[in-house]
Design an enzyme around this catalytic site. Structure first.
Site, PDB file in Angstrom:
ATOM      1  N   ASP A  93       0.857  -1.182   0.000  1.00 56.45           N
ATOM      2  CA  ASP A  93       0.000   0.000   0.000  1.00 56.45           C
ATOM      3  C   ASP A  93       0.895   1.235   0.000  1.00 56.45           C
ATOM      4  O   ASP A  93       1.392   1.660   1.040  1.00 56.45           O
ATOM      5  CB  ASP A  93      -0.913  -0.026   1.221  1.00 56.45           C
ATOM      6  CG  ASP A  93      -2.026   0.998   1.139  1.00 56.45           C
ATOM      7  OD1 ASP A  93      -2.075   1.743   0.147  1.00 56.45           O
ATOM      8  OD2 ASP A  93      -2.849   1.053   2.070  1.00 56.45           O
ATOM      9  N   ALA A  94       1.112   1.791  -1.187  1.00 58.46           N
ATOM     10  CA  ALA A  94       2.017   2.927  -1.339  1.00 58.46           C
ATOM     11  C   ALA A  94       1.329   4.148  -1.936  1.00 58.46           C
ATOM     12  O   ALA A  94       1.779   5.270  -1.727  1.00 58.46           O
ATOM     13  CB  ALA A  94       3.206   2.536  -2.222  1.00 58.46           C
ATOM     14  N   LYS A  95       0.263   3.927  -2.700  1.00 57.72           N
ATOM     15  CA  LYS A  95      -0.520   5.009  -3.327  1.00 57.72           C
ATOM     16  C   LYS A  95       0.368   5.983  -4.092  1.00 57.72           C
ATOM     17  O   LYS A  95       0.180   7.198  -4.032  1.00 57.72           O
ATOM     18  CB  LYS A  95      -1.362   5.735  -2.281  1.00 57.72           C
ATOM     19  CG  LYS A  95      -2.370   4.828  -1.573  1.00 57.72           C
ATOM     20  CD  LYS A  95      -3.219   5.611  -0.577  1.00 57.72           C
ATOM     21  CE  LYS A  95      -4.232   4.708   0.105  1.00 57.72           C
ATOM     22  NZ  LYS A  95      -3.619   3.752   1.055  1.00 57.72           N
ATOM     23  N   ARG A  96       1.302   5.436  -4.852  1.00 58.65           N
ATOM     24  CA  ARG A  96       2.211   6.272  -5.626  1.00 58.65           C
ATOM     25  C   ARG A  96       1.491   6.890  -6.824  1.00 58.65           C
ATOM     26  O   ARG A  96       0.527   6.336  -7.343  1.00 58.65           O
ATOM     27  CB  ARG A  96       3.393   5.450  -6.129  1.00 58.65           C
ATOM     28  CG  ARG A  96       4.196   4.729  -5.062  1.00 58.65           C
ATOM     29  CD  ARG A  96       4.842   5.669  -4.078  1.00 58.65           C
ATOM     30  NE  ARG A  96       5.876   5.010  -3.284  1.00 58.65           N
ATOM     31  CZ  ARG A  96       6.387   5.498  -2.172  1.00 58.65           C
ATOM     32  NH1 ARG A  96       5.952   6.659  -1.699  1.00 58.65           N
ATOM     33  NH2 ARG A  96       7.328   4.846  -1.515  1.00 58.65           N
TER      34      ARG A  96
END
Length: 274
Positions: A93-96
């Protein structure tokens, strides 16, 4: 094996739609670990070991590690999950979301450094910010679509006057992900459990994409409504719960309590699918 194959396999093997989120906050650790950022790995590994047969996926949130200079502990945790639960996919879960050249570096981080099976991304900058991740064939990418936070309405529920039919922004993202962006079947969508009607709308627009659904548990999303709205025979759901599982107990029996909470959530999700 592709991410979607791993997900379907873990869902069947563990009879589970539950994703266990790994959002470690040392200040909330049980006695003996509390406040010690050097024990993030120990805490998370205990949760993984206690829940590996109950989950269809794990989802470590990278910020909870990076904030404590614990990236090496995350690398170690990823190796541990590979060794002890190799059949359970890991969603980083990084939401880059950045331009193509920078996105390429983030893709290296997610898939080569950490060895994740999938990653969460922001689609705000368009397809060329997503494309570098899709170069890793077999890996998955979940695009933020209709998120569980109240502020999601600020943008996601705005109409696009220049697009045919004037869809809401989240509807347009769902259509793009189901259609032209999903060239190799690698995309999924993030849709919050706090908005079951919109889960149903996203599912209508993206009938075959996997949906990663946070918001069950501490955020108050309803498990049964979530499953009814999102699950289809060819459209899997991955329902995430983090805090309600991680912090089910503040004493040394935290791992057993986490297992009990995970089992209760898994069973509630299964009851909803019949």
């Amino acid at each position: 094996m592709t991410f979607i194959d791993m997900l379907r396999g873990a869902t069947a093997r563990n009879d589970s739609l539950l994703c266990v989120g790994l959002d470690p906050e040392p200040s909330r650790f049980p006695a003996g670990l509390r406040g010690d950022a050097g024990r993030i790995y120990d805490f998370c590994a205990a949760i993984v070991d206690a829940t590996a047969d109950l989950a269809c996926a794990f989802k470590p949130q990278i910020a909870y590690f990076a904030a404590h200079r614990a990236e090496e502990q995350l690398e170690r945790l990823m190796r541990h999950m590979r060794a002890t639960a190799p059949h359970v996919p890991v969603i980083l879960d990084a939401k880059r979301g950045d331009i193509g050249s920078t996105a390429q570096q983030y893709a290296i981080e997610a898939f080569e450094r950490y060895g994740a099976d999938a990653v969460t991304l922001s689609p705000f900058m368009g397809f060329d910010s997503i494309e570098p991740y899709l170069a890793y064939h077999g890996k998955g990418a979940f695009l933020l679509c209709r998120t569980s936070n109240p502020g999601g309405d600020d943008l996601q529920s705005q109409r696009l006057a220049s697009v045919d039919g004037q869809p809401l922004l989240f509807e347009h993202i769902a259509r793009q992900a189901q259609g032209p962006w999903n060239r190799n079947g690698q995309l999924g969508l993030v849709v919050g459990a706090t908005y079951p009607a919109e889960i149903e709308r996203v599912r209508a627009l993206a009938p075959t994409l996997p949906l990663l659904i946070p918001g069950v548990g501490a955020q108050g999303g309803d498990a049964a409504a979530t499953v009814r709205a999102g699950l289809r025979p060819d459209g899997p759901v991955v329902v995430n719960s983090s805090r309600a599982i991680l912090y089910a107990s503040a004493d040394e029996g935290f791992a057993a309590a986490a297992r009990q909470a995970a089992q209760a959530t898994r069973d509630a999700l299964n009851a909803a699918r019949g």
